[in-house]
Design a protein around this motif. Structure first.
Motif, short mmCIF file in Angstrom:
data_model
loop_
_atom_site.label_atom_id
_atom_site.label_comp_id
_atom_site.label_asym_id
_atom_site.label_seq_id
_atom_site.Cartn_x
_atom_site.Cartn_y
_atom_site.Cartn_z
N ASN A 3 38.37 38.04 34.10
CA ASN A 3 38.51 36.87 34.96
C ASN A 3 37.31 35.97 34.71
O ASN A 3 36.18 36.39 34.88
CB ASN A 3 38.56 37.30 36.42
N GLN A 4 37.58 34.72 34.32
CA GLN A 4 36.50 33.76 34.12
C GLN A 4 36.80 32.44 34.82
O GLN A 4 36.37 31.38 34.40
CB GLN A 4 36.20 33.57 32.64
N GLU A 5 37.55 32.53 35.93
CA GLU A 5 37.91 31.33 36.67
C GLU A 5 36.71 30.68 37.34
O GLU A 5 36.68 29.48 37.55
CB GLU A 5 38.99 31.64 37.71
N ASP A 6 35.69 31.46 37.68
CA ASP A 6 34.46 30.94 38.26
C ASP A 6 33.43 30.84 37.13
O ASP A 6 33.10 31.84 36.51
CB ASP A 6 33.96 31.87 39.36
N VAL A 7 32.93 29.64 36.85
CA VAL A 7 32.01 29.47 35.72
C VAL A 7 30.70 30.22 35.89
O VAL A 7 29.99 30.49 34.93
CB VAL A 7 31.71 27.96 35.45
N ASN A 8 30.35 30.60 37.13
CA ASN A 8 29.08 31.27 37.40
C ASN A 8 29.21 32.79 37.54
O ASN A 8 28.20 33.47 37.70
CB ASN A 8 28.45 30.72 38.67
N TRP A 9 30.45 33.32 37.52
CA TRP A 9 30.61 34.74 37.84
C TRP A 9 31.85 35.27 37.15
O TRP A 9 32.96 35.14 37.66
CB TRP A 9 30.74 34.89 39.36
N TRP A 10 31.68 35.82 35.96
CA TRP A 10 32.80 36.41 35.23
C TRP A 10 32.96 37.86 35.63
O TRP A 10 32.00 38.55 35.94
CB TRP A 10 32.57 36.32 33.74
N GLN A 11 34.19 38.35 35.56
CA GLN A 11 34.46 39.76 35.81
C GLN A 11 34.83 40.41 34.49
O GLN A 11 35.59 39.85 33.71
CB GLN A 11 35.59 39.93 36.82
N VAL A 12 34.30 41.61 34.25
CA VAL A 12 34.56 42.31 33.00
C VAL A 12 35.00 43.74 33.29
O VAL A 12 34.79 44.26 34.36
CB VAL A 12 33.32 42.35 32.08
N GLY A 13 35.61 44.34 32.30
CA GLY A 13 35.96 45.74 32.33
C GLY A 13 35.66 46.33 30.97
O GLY A 13 35.50 45.62 29.98
N ARG A 14 35.53 47.63 30.90
CA ARG A 14 35.26 48.28 29.62
C ARG A 14 36.49 48.17 28.74
O ARG A 14 37.62 48.36 29.18
CB ARG A 14 34.91 49.73 29.83
N SER A 15 36.28 47.90 27.47
CA SER A 15 37.36 47.83 26.51
C SER A 15 37.87 49.25 26.25
O SER A 15 37.09 50.19 26.13
CB SER A 15 36.84 47.22 25.21
N THR A 16 39.19 49.41 26.18
CA THR A 16 39.75 50.75 25.94
C THR A 16 40.24 50.88 24.52
O THR A 16 40.50 49.97 23.83
CB THR A 16 40.92 51.02 26.89
#
Length: 129
Positions: A116-129
């Motif tokens: 999720n990168q909808e907020d330019v100041n706060w991206w959400q990430v997850g580990r790549s599988t």
């Protein structure tokens, strides 16, 4: 902004708007609410523009919760973006993160997926599988 159970709200034009949803959290897994949705009512009671009122209403509720929302447009591209970490990061050592449980400990060389990168100041990430 107020963070409540995996959701952050902002006030926009006098309305309570979902600003962020924590990826992988209960709200995200349900898939019923989305960033940009406007929360209008809880169990028939108007919420207004105060996130604390919404929080109080939800705490007072027992049993089922019926939300009246004004949904945002659902048009979006499903683009997968991956990044490689160039440094170690531990949220437990970060004095600026408001919710350490939401942070992800990473090591240099880890590959992460931006979810999720909808907020330019706060991206959400997850580990790549």
């Amino acid at each position: 902004m107020l963070f409540c159970q995996g959701v952050t709200f902002r006030i926009e034009n006098g309305e309570l708007v979902i600003a962020r949803i924590l990826h992988g959290g209960m709200i995200d897994q349900q898939g019923l609410l989305h960033v940009g949705d406007i929360i209008k009512e809880v169990n028939g009671r108007e919420v207004g523009d105060d996130p604390r009122v919404l929080q109080e209403m939800l705490q007072e509720t027992s049993g089922s919760v019926v939300l009246k929302i004004l949904p945002r447009s659902r048009l979006s591209l499903s683009l997968q973006v991956f990044v490689k970490c160039h440094f170690d990061y531990d949220p437990a050592d970060d004095n600026l993160i408001p919710c350490k449980e939401a942070g992800l400990k990473v090591s240099s060389g880890d590959i992460l997926q931006i979810v999720n990168q909808e907020d330019v100041n706060w991206w959400q990430v997850g580990r790549s599988t």
